[in-house]
Each structure stands twice: as C-alpha cells, then as structure tokens.
Design an enzyme around this catalytic site. Structure first.
Site, mmCIF file in Angstrom:
data_model
loop_
_atom_site.group_PDB
_atom_site.id
_atom_site.type_symbol
_atom_site.label_atom_id
_atom_site.label_comp_id
_atom_site.label_asym_id
_atom_site.label_seq_id
_atom_site.Cartn_x
_atom_site.Cartn_y
_atom_site.Cartn_z
ATOM 1 N N GLU A 148 -7.939 -7.274 2.648
ATOM 2 C CA GLU A 148 -8.617 -6.318 1.763
ATOM 3 C C GLU A 148 -9.698 -7.013 0.952
ATOM 4 O O GLU A 148 -9.406 -7.820 0.062
ATOM 5 C CB GLU A 148 -7.612 -5.651 0.820
ATOM 6 C CG GLU A 148 -8.265 -4.605 -0.072
ATOM 7 C CD GLU A 148 -7.314 -4.022 -1.111
ATOM 8 O OE1 GLU A 148 -7.810 -3.351 -2.033
ATOM 9 O OE2 GLU A 148 -6.101 -4.263 -0.999
ATOM 10 N N LYS B 93 14.597 -2.915 -0.854
ATOM 11 C CA LYS B 93 13.339 -2.571 -0.180
ATOM 12 C C LYS B 93 12.964 -1.098 -0.330
ATOM 13 O O LYS B 93 12.316 -0.518 0.528
ATOM 14 C CB LYS B 93 13.406 -2.968 1.304
ATOM 15 C CG LYS B 93 13.582 -4.477 1.470
ATOM 16 C CD LYS B 93 13.686 -4.910 2.895
ATOM 17 C CE LYS B 93 13.912 -6.415 2.947
ATOM 18 N NZ LYS B 93 14.111 -6.930 4.293
ATOM 19 N N ASP C 272 9.673 -12.222 1.825
ATOM 20 C CA ASP C 272 9.917 -11.023 2.624
ATOM 21 C C ASP C 272 8.963 -9.923 2.159
ATOM 22 O O ASP C 272 9.164 -9.321 1.097
ATOM 23 C CB ASP C 272 11.371 -10.583 2.458
ATOM 24 C CG ASP C 272 11.758 -9.457 3.412
ATOM 25 O OD1 ASP C 272 10.858 -8.737 3.883
ATOM 26 O OD2 ASP C 272 12.964 -9.312 3.679
ATOM 27 N N HIS D 116 -16.219 -2.759 -4.575
ATOM 28 C CA HIS D 116 -15.726 -2.573 -3.209
ATOM 29 C C HIS D 116 -16.885 -2.327 -2.236
ATOM 30 O O HIS D 116 -16.846 -2.792 -1.105
ATOM 31 C CB HIS D 116 -14.735 -1.397 -3.174
ATOM 32 C CG HIS D 116 -13.380 -1.765 -3.677
ATOM 33 N ND1 HIS D 116 -13.096 -1.945 -5.007
ATOM 34 C CD2 HIS D 116 -12.217 -2.028 -3.020
ATOM 35 C CE1 HIS D 116 -11.820 -2.269 -5.153
ATOM 36 N NE2 HIS D 116 -11.276 -2.330 -3.976
#
Length: 406
Positions: free
Chosen positions: A103, A234, A308, A399
């Site tokens: 990104e 998660k 993770d 951006h």
C-alpha cells in the site's frame, strides 16, 4: 414462489462430479522432490521462476515447520519508518521499524508520525497485562448438570495447571474464567506464554486439559469442543477491550502546538475536533473500540516480523484519544489490549523475518514485551499522521501523489 426455468443458469450452478484432471501432491513434509512434483502439476515456468527463485530454493529447508504444500515464497516490499523513540517499561530507545506492505503512502505516513513523536521526546509506553486464552465449551442436559460440572471444575485448578505445563517449557496457566449460558458451560483458560505469541502453545496445553476433563469429569457432557469461540481468537470482539488477549499496552505522547504545525500542518483544536466527530461516527457504525487505522500498522509489522497476520483481526481493536492539555498542547494516547506478538517461535526465525526483528534489536528471548510497546508506539504514530492528514486536507493528495506516481 416458483422460479422460471433457466437451463443455462442451472447448468452453471449444478454440482460437477467428475474427477479433477490435475491433483496436487499433498504432504506436510518439505522436500525438493515434492516441490518438483507440485510444479509438474501446476506447469507454469514463468510463475515458478517468480515464486521458486534461487535464494528460496537454497533456503527451502528453513520453511519446513511453517508451511504445507510448499511451492515457493512471495516477496513483499519492506520499508522502514523512524526513528521512533519509545520511553517504555520494557522498550527504551530509538527504533527503526520495518513495515512490509504493497500500500503506497503507508510507510511514509508512519515515518512522519514517528518523526513527530521523536521530536517531542518520545512516546511513553506501558505494558499493562498479558495472557493468551483458549475457551472449550461443554453442553449438558440441564442447568443442574452444568452447575455440578462447574462445582467440580473449581476443585481442579492445580491438576489443570500441571497438565498444561507438562506440554510446554515456557507457558503457564494463570487463570480459568467460567461462563454459564443455560445448560452450556464455557471455560476460558488464560496462559502466560513467555516470549512466544503462543496460539499453538495454548491450544496444545488446553487440549491436554480438555482430554482429562472428558475422561474424569463426574458429570458427562452431551458434547464438547476444544474451542467454543469465546476466546476472541482472530476475531474482533468487545470482551478483550476491557481485558487482554496477547499483550495489553497503552502509549501516549504530549505534543506542543508548534510541532503539530511543523509536522502535520494543522492545529491542536482541529485534531481534537476530528477525534470527537470520528468517535461518534465509530459508535454509529457499531465499531468495537475507536481508532483510525491500527490495522495498517499491525498488518505491515506482523508480515515483516514473522507474526501471525490473521491476528490483526483482533489486534486492531483498541482506543485512540486526543485531548487538549491545560498548556494548549495535544495529549494523544492509544490503548491496544490484543497485541499478539512474539520474538521466538512461529515465523520469527525465518530469514527475512528474523532480519526485521534484528533490525529492531528485538529478536529472541526476553524481547517480546519491548516489542509490544514498540508496536503500540507505532500505532500512535500512525494515528497522529493520518488524523493530521485529514485535518490539513492532505489525505487524498498524499495517496494521489504516492500511489499514482504523479
């Protein structure tokens, strides 16, 4: 309601029961022979050259405990933000933070926030608590049976602790939380996991306890499962917002107005106004916690440093606050109750990931608490930078410039 006949649609959606023309060699082992056989099935030399380059081939054996059905590696660009000054209970110093992302504008944003924090003397950071959970569930025929089961469970802590700690050199069982919902019982086992992130550790330890319960409980459950979805593993969840899963850290920085103007090109007043408006917006959207974009920092950091990455789902829950001080400056703080990081185990020993942790000076035993405080400081840097960009009207422009190369 009867749907009109559509032969073409029916044909497209109907099950196809013929055998696949190609089948992969499935094995948990990692050998060059198995990798070659998979590429014979995949049969694309250009793709193979991109994923199974010479360095990957040479280092192949190091991945054997981290992946199944191995075919190569993916290269994610790594940038560095900093120096980020942390004045913590465990982390003290100026850190250059590696971030792996595709990104555009992300690393630049965290770099800007890091420079601002460092210019102000650094962020104070404090590890508040730590613990990783697993939550088996048990179903009984009645509430009476559930109550009897819980009464027995409360007498078994020492036995459970011994069983759990026989499965690990580093983990220890700290607490058991009991939740009764009708004739269902949920047990939340909380562990200290040392310098490992600990998900596998607590699963194996809890499984030993779970098997013991099923064999010896005087009240036999109708059915039971090793995890009943109460641990928040998660998944974003409200429970750990007030408790902990992983490491709970808070960090803050005090910024004088001239530094906000110099680095963010806006004012304290606008930053506070933005905080008020977006807190209400978050509540209207049903957000768990209030923050601008913890997930950006966490995902890029977790990928770079062998954590993770799926734990971003829970780790990104937390609170950001902006307050104007009596002196007219800005007090900015973050609290993250679910930072799931380790400096040993998992993917931390893989070549690139270990290199990123070594760049931080935080690889190996004794470093996980410091790593969590650095992560909290990084998230604080990102909150300041993105809020400053919105307040100054620079968010879209940044951006556009960095993502489109214009």
């Amino acid at each position: 309601m009867t749907l009109p006949e559509n032969t073409q649609l029916n044909s497209a959606l109907a099950p196809k029961r013929h055998s696949p023309t190609k089948k992969l060699v499935a094995s948990g082992r990692l050998t060059s022979e198995l990798v070659s056989k998979r590429w014979q099935v995949l049969d694309d030399e250009d793709v193979k050259d991109a994923l199974l380059d010479s360095v990957t081939t040479e280092q192949m054996d190091v991945y054997k405990n981290n992946i199944e059905h191995f075919i190569g590696t993916v290269k994610v660009p790594v940038g560095v933000a900093g120096p980020l000054r942390i004045n913590g209970t465990h982390a003290n110093g100026d850190y250059f933070v590696p971030l792996a992302t595709t990104e555009a504008a992300l690393v630049a944003s965290y770099h800007r926030g890091s420079k601002l924090i460092t210019a102000a003397g650094g962020a104070s950071a404090m590890l508040l608590s730590e613990g990783v959970t697993r939550s088996p569930g048990f179903a009984f025929s009645s509430l009476i049976e559930a109550g009897q089961f819980v009464a027995w469970i409360m007498t078994q802590f020492d036995q459970f602790k011994q069983l759990a700690e026989n499965t690990t050199r580093f983990g220890r069982l700290n607490d058991i939380n009991v939740n009764i919902e009708g004739n269902h019982v949920y047990l939340v086992f909380e562990y200290f996991t040392g310098d490992a992130s600990g998900q596998n550790m607590v699963t194996i330890a809890t499984n030993a306890i779970f098997d013991y319960i099923l064999k010896t409980s005087p009240i036999e459950p109708n059915y039971a499962f090793l995890d009943a979805n109460l641990s928040g593993d998660k998944k974003p969840n409200a429970h750990t917002l007030r408790n902990v899963r992983g490491k709970k850290v808070t960090a803050e920085v005090h910024l004088p107005p001239y530094l906000i103007e110099k680095y963010l090109h806006t004012s304290v007043e606008k930053m506070v106004q933005f905080g008020h408006m977006t807190t209400t917006g978050g509540l209207l959207s049903g957000s768990i916690g209030i923050n601008a974009h913890y997930a950006n920092a966490l995902a890029a950091f977790y990928i770079a440093c062998g954590q993770d990455a799926a734990c971003v789902a829970e780790s990104a829950v937390g609170m950001t606050r902006f307050e104007q001080t009596k002196e007219g400056g800005l007090c900015a703080s973050v609290t993250l109750p679910n930072i799931m990081v380790g400096t040993v185990g998992g993917g931390t020993a893989l070549p690139s990931q270990r290199a990123c942790l070594e760049l931080l000076g935080l690889y190996g035993s004794g470093q996980s608490r410091a790593l969590a405080e650095v992560v909290a400081g990084l998230c604080l840097a990102g909150e300041l930078s993105i809020v400053g960009a919105f307040c100054a009207g620079h968010f879209s422009r940044a951006h556009h410039k960095l993502a489109r190369g214009k």
